[in-house]
Design a protein around this motif. Structure first.
Motif, PDB file in Angstrom:
ATOM      1  N   ALA A 178      49.185  63.197   0.666  1.00  0.00           N
ATOM      2  CA  ALA A 178      50.043  62.062   0.991  1.00  0.00           C
ATOM      3  C   ALA A 178      50.874  61.642  -0.225  1.00  0.00           C
ATOM      4  O   ALA A 178      52.083  61.352  -0.107  1.00  0.00           O
ATOM      5  CB  ALA A 178      49.201  60.891   1.486  1.00  0.00           C
ATOM      6  N   PHE A 179      50.256  61.625  -1.390  1.00  0.00           N
ATOM      7  CA  PHE A 179      50.974  61.240  -2.610  1.00  0.00           C
ATOM      8  C   PHE A 179      52.069  62.250  -2.939  1.00  0.00           C
ATOM      9  O   PHE A 179      53.188  61.876  -3.304  1.00  0.00           O
ATOM     10  CB  PHE A 179      49.989  61.124  -3.777  1.00  0.00           C
ATOM     11  N   ILE A 180      51.743  63.546  -2.786  1.00  0.00           N
ATOM     12  CA  ILE A 180      52.744  64.593  -3.060  1.00  0.00           C
ATOM     13  C   ILE A 180      53.934  64.463  -2.104  1.00  0.00           C
ATOM     14  O   ILE A 180      55.092  64.564  -2.520  1.00  0.00           O
ATOM     15  CB  ILE A 180      52.091  65.983  -2.935  1.00  0.00           C
ATOM     16  N   LEU A 181      53.646  64.235  -0.830  1.00  0.00           N
ATOM     17  CA  LEU A 181      54.732  64.110   0.143  1.00  0.00           C
ATOM     18  C   LEU A 181      55.538  62.832  -0.088  1.00  0.00           C
ATOM     19  O   LEU A 181      56.770  62.836   0.030  1.00  0.00           O
ATOM     20  CB  LEU A 181      54.151  64.121   1.561  1.00  0.00           C
ATOM     21  N   TYR A 182      54.849  61.741  -0.426  1.00  0.00           N
ATOM     22  CA  TYR A 182      55.551  60.473  -0.637  1.00  0.00           C
ATOM     23  C   TYR A 182      56.457  60.537  -1.866  1.00  0.00           C
ATOM     24  O   TYR A 182      57.568  60.010  -1.851  1.00  0.00           O
ATOM     25  CB  TYR A 182      54.530  59.347  -0.786  1.00  0.00           C
ATOM     26  N   ARG A 183      55.968  61.189  -2.920  1.00  0.00           N
ATOM     27  CA  ARG A 183      56.750  61.294  -4.152  1.00  0.00           C
ATOM     28  C   ARG A 183      57.750  62.455  -4.094  1.00  0.00           C
ATOM     29  O   ARG A 183      58.438  62.727  -5.070  1.00  0.00           O
ATOM     30  CB  ARG A 183      55.803  61.487  -5.345  1.00  0.00           C
ATOM     31  N   LYS A 184      57.771  63.161  -2.929  1.00  0.00           N
ATOM     32  CA  LYS A 184      58.713  64.267  -2.705  1.00  0.00           C
ATOM     33  C   LYS A 184      58.598  65.328  -3.810  1.00  0.00           C
ATOM     34  O   LYS A 184      59.606  65.800  -4.366  1.00  0.00           O
ATOM     35  CB  LYS A 184      60.137  63.740  -2.609  1.00  0.00           C
ATOM     36  N   GLN A 185      57.331  65.706  -4.091  1.00  0.00           N
ATOM     37  CA  GLN A 185      57.074  66.748  -5.077  1.00  0.00           C
ATOM     38  C   GLN A 185      57.316  68.146  -4.508  1.00  0.00           C
ATOM     39  O   GLN A 185      57.301  69.125  -5.242  1.00  0.00           O
ATOM     40  CB  GLN A 185      55.630  66.634  -5.581  1.00  0.00           C
ATOM     41  N   VAL A 186      57.476  68.233  -3.181  1.00  0.00           N
ATOM     42  CA  VAL A 186      57.788  69.511  -2.534  1.00  0.00           C
ATOM     43  C   VAL A 186      58.992  69.303  -1.619  1.00  0.00           C
ATOM     44  O   VAL A 186      59.288  68.182  -1.193  1.00  0.00           O
ATOM     45  CB  VAL A 186      56.585  70.035  -1.707  1.00  0.00           C
ATOM     46  N   LYS A 187      59.669  70.404  -1.312  1.00  0.00           N
ATOM     47  CA  LYS A 187      60.779  70.341  -0.375  1.00  0.00           C
ATOM     48  C   LYS A 187      60.247  70.411   1.057  1.00  0.00           C
ATOM     49  O   LYS A 187      59.122  70.788   1.297  1.00  0.00           O
ATOM     50  CB  LYS A 187      61.755  71.486  -0.645  1.00  0.00           C
ATOM     51  N   ALA A 188      61.092  70.053   2.004  1.00  0.00           N
ATOM     52  CA  ALA A 188      60.731  70.087   3.428  1.00  0.00           C
ATOM     53  C   ALA A 188      59.467  69.283   3.689  1.00  0.00           C
ATOM     54  O   ALA A 188      58.504  69.754   4.303  1.00  0.00           O
ATOM     55  CB  ALA A 188      60.559  71.525   3.902  1.00  0.00           C
ATOM     56  N   THR A 189      59.467  68.038   3.217  1.00  0.00           N
ATOM     57  CA  THR A 189      58.268  67.199   3.357  1.00  0.00           C
ATOM     58  C   THR A 189      57.913  66.950   4.819  1.00  0.00           C
ATOM     59  O   THR A 189      56.726  66.896   5.171  1.00  0.00           O
ATOM     60  CB  THR A 189      58.492  65.855   2.644  1.00  0.00           C
ATOM     61  N   THR A 190      58.910  66.795   5.678  1.00  0.00           N
ATOM     62  CA  THR A 190      58.642  66.561   7.099  1.00  0.00           C
ATOM     63  C   THR A 190      57.928  67.749   7.726  1.00  0.00           C
ATOM     64  O   THR A 190      56.993  67.587   8.528  1.00  0.00           O
ATOM     65  CB  THR A 190      59.947  66.278   7.849  1.00  0.00           C
ATOM     66  N   PHE A 191      58.348  68.958   7.343  1.00  0.00           N
ATOM     67  CA  PHE A 191      57.712  70.172   7.870  1.00  0.00           C
ATOM     68  C   PHE A 191      56.247  70.247   7.445  1.00  0.00           C
ATOM     69  O   PHE A 191      55.354  70.480   8.273  1.00  0.00           O
ATOM     70  CB  PHE A 191      58.466  71.406   7.375  1.00  0.00           C
ATOM     71  N   PHE A 192      55.976  70.036   6.155  1.00  0.00           N
ATOM     72  CA  PHE A 192      54.603  70.108   5.665  1.00  0.00           C
ATOM     73  C   PHE A 192      53.741  68.993   6.257  1.00  0.00           C
ATOM     74  O   PHE A 192      52.568  69.197   6.580  1.00  0.00           O
ATOM     75  CB  PHE A 192      54.577  70.045   4.137  1.00  0.00           C
ATOM     76  N   GLN A 193      54.328  67.816   6.416  1.00  0.00           N
ATOM     77  CA  GLN A 193      53.591  66.714   7.028  1.00  0.00           C
ATOM     78  C   GLN A 193      53.174  67.072   8.453  1.00  0.00           C
ATOM     79  O   GLN A 193      52.038  66.841   8.860  1.00  0.00           O
ATOM     80  CB  GLN A 193      54.465  65.459   7.028  1.00  0.00           C
ATOM     81  N   GLY A 194      54.094  67.651   9.211  1.00  0.00           N
ATOM     82  CA  GLY A 194      53.780  68.052  10.581  1.00  0.00           C
ATOM     83  C   GLY A 194      52.753  69.162  10.649  1.00  0.00           C
ATOM     84  O   GLY A 194      51.863  69.149  11.507  1.00  0.00           O
ATOM     85  N   MET A 195      52.840  70.147   9.732  1.00  0.00           N
ATOM     86  CA  MET A 195      51.898  71.268   9.738  1.00  0.00           C
ATOM     87  C   MET A 195      50.484  70.820   9.394  1.00  0.00           C
ATOM     88  O   MET A 195      49.515  71.278   9.992  1.00  0.00           O
ATOM     89  CB  MET A 195      52.354  72.342   8.750  1.00  0.00           C
ATOM     90  N   VAL A 196      50.345  69.915   8.434  1.00  0.00           N
ATOM     91  CA  VAL A 196      49.012  69.442   8.045  1.00  0.00           C
ATOM     92  C   VAL A 196      48.401  68.588   9.147  1.00  0.00           C
ATOM     93  O   VAL A 196      47.187  68.637   9.394  1.00  0.00           O
ATOM     94  CB  VAL A 196      49.089  68.655   6.716  1.00  0.00           C
ATOM     95  N   PHE A 197      49.245  67.823   9.841  1.00  0.00           N
ATOM     96  CA  PHE A 197      48.734  66.941  10.896  1.00  0.00           C
ATOM     97  C   PHE A 197      48.564  67.663  12.228  1.00  0.00           C
ATOM     98  O   PHE A 197      47.915  67.142  13.137  1.00  0.00           O
ATOM     99  CB  PHE A 197      49.687  65.753  11.078  1.00  0.00           C
ATOM    100  N   LEU A 198      49.116  68.874  12.352  1.00  0.00           N
ATOM    101  CA  LEU A 198      49.106  69.600  13.622  1.00  0.00           C
ATOM    102  C   LEU A 198      47.726  69.737  14.262  1.00  0.00           C
ATOM    103  O   LEU A 198      47.606  69.588  15.492  1.00  0.00           O
ATOM    104  CB  LEU A 198      49.727  70.990  13.427  1.00  0.00           C
ATOM    105  N   PRO A 199      46.643  70.038  13.537  1.00  0.00           N
ATOM    106  CA  PRO A 199      45.326  70.194  14.188  1.00  0.00           C
ATOM    107  C   PRO A 199      44.886  68.987  15.000  1.00  0.00           C
ATOM    108  O   PRO A 199      44.086  69.125  15.939  1.00  0.00           O
ATOM    109  CB  PRO A 199      44.380  70.447  13.010  1.00  0.00           C
ATOM    110  N   ASN A 200      45.382  67.800  14.664  1.00  0.00           N
ATOM    111  CA  ASN A 200      44.984  66.604  15.393  1.00  0.00           C
ATOM    112  C   ASN A 200      45.582  66.550  16.793  1.00  0.00           C
ATOM    113  O   ASN A 200      45.136  65.756  17.622  1.00  0.00           O
ATOM    114  CB  ASN A 200      45.394  65.348  14.611  1.00  0.00           C
TER     115      ASN A 200
END
Length: 314
Positions: free
Chosen positions: A103-125
């Motif tokens: 969450a901290f990495i995505l919030y601080r935009k330490q990676v590109k395509a944050t929306t994509f990674f957020q969706g992929m990590v949350f996908l199992p739910n």
């Protein structure tokens, strides 16, 4: 009593009665009936019940010795409790820290395509727990995909994935599946709370020369202490009542016994022992013990939260 007071009273009763009735029949009654069953020798075939005191609790804590490993002579409850504590530890010290860091990495935009990674990590739910359990079961089969990868890596075509058959190591695959499935849930919780923090605090810290790690450790963690405590409570409660994933992941037989946790122990005792007249009483006893363990762990979490300066209580 005045007519207006009577109207107010009946209005109050009309609003409170539906919710109260739902609570009594859906929550209070099952709890009271479970406590009643655990204190009696209720026989479903006859229907009568006699008061037994705490005898059922003593029986449950010592029954089925050596069912997992005959050489160790450990009661089934103790083995299931140990596995359950492993699940709790994996949830509290695995899912939550990883979710927090992501969450901290995505919030601080330490990676590109944050929306994509957020969706992929949350996908199992979004997926069914049973489907996920079956998927991981296929991966962890003796000659499944993981075994094939091990064979290619070691060059040994006879290599098999046997962790699910070993009592001391069977919880490793379970832990991997649990982290994969639930980390995204806690990531979303922390990400939502991070977005409520004033961005100027991070900017001021960067101007003062603080690194990302210092911002994370000295600003983010203290501000989200309440969210961390809430996540710990959710993780503990979910771990102690978790059933579907482990039940679907470990097929019937030795693998299910090796990975048995308290909810599965309760299920096996209540519904897989049709010839035991005490099965419902024992099942109710196990469920009450699970509730007691959950309350103790939640109280401990609240105590730790107070020591860390968190104002929230549960």
């Amino acid at each position: 009593m005045k007519a207006s007071d009577k109207r107010d009273l009946w209005t109050f009763i009309g609003f409170i009665a539906p919710g109260l009735l739902i609570y009594l029949f859906i929550i209070a009654y099952p709890i009271c009936y479970s406590v009643f069953l655990s204190l009696t020798d209720y026989n479903p075939n006859i229907g009568n019940a006699h008061f037994m005191g705490l005898k059922n609790y003593a029986t449950v804590l010592t029954m089925n010795k050596g069912i997992v490993d005959p050489t160790q002579n450990i009661p089934e409850f103790v083995y299931a409790f140990k596995n359950n504590m492993i699940v709790v530890l994996v949830s509290v010290f695995g899912q939550i820290p990883i979710g927090f860091i992501l969450a901290f990495i995505l919030y601080r935009k330490q990676v590109k395509a944050t929306t994509f990674f957020q969706g992929m990590v949350f996908l199992p739910n979004f997926l069914s727990t049973i489907v996920i359990g079956i998927m991981w079961r296929l991966l962890f089969m003796i000659d499944g995909p993981v075994a094939r990868i091990m064979q290619a890596w070691t060059g040994d075509p006879t290599r098999q994935f046997s962790l699910m058959l070993e009592p001391g190591k069977c919880m490793i695959p379970i832990s991997i599946a649990l982290i994969w499935m639930y980390t995204g849930f806690y990531m979303i919780i922390f990400l939502a709370n991070l977005q409520k923090i004033n961005e100027s605090m991070f900017e001021a810290a960067k101007i003062d020369g603080a690194s990302e790690f210092q911002i994370f450790y000295k600003i983010t963690i203290p501000l989200l202490a309440g969210s961390i405590l809430t996540s710990c409570i959710l993780a503990i409660a979910g771990s102690l009542k978790g059933f579907a994933l482990i039940f679907a992941l470990a097929p019937e037989g030795k693998q299910r016994i090796n990975t048995e946790v308290l909810p599965i122990f309760m299920y096996r005792t209540s519904f897989n022992n049709a010839g035991d007249p005490m099965r419902y009483a024992y099942g109710a006893t196990i469920s009450n013990i699970v509730v007691l363990i959950s309350v103790c762990l939640i109280c401990f979490s609240n105590w730790v939260g107070k020591q860390l300066g968190t104002d929230e209580e549960y």
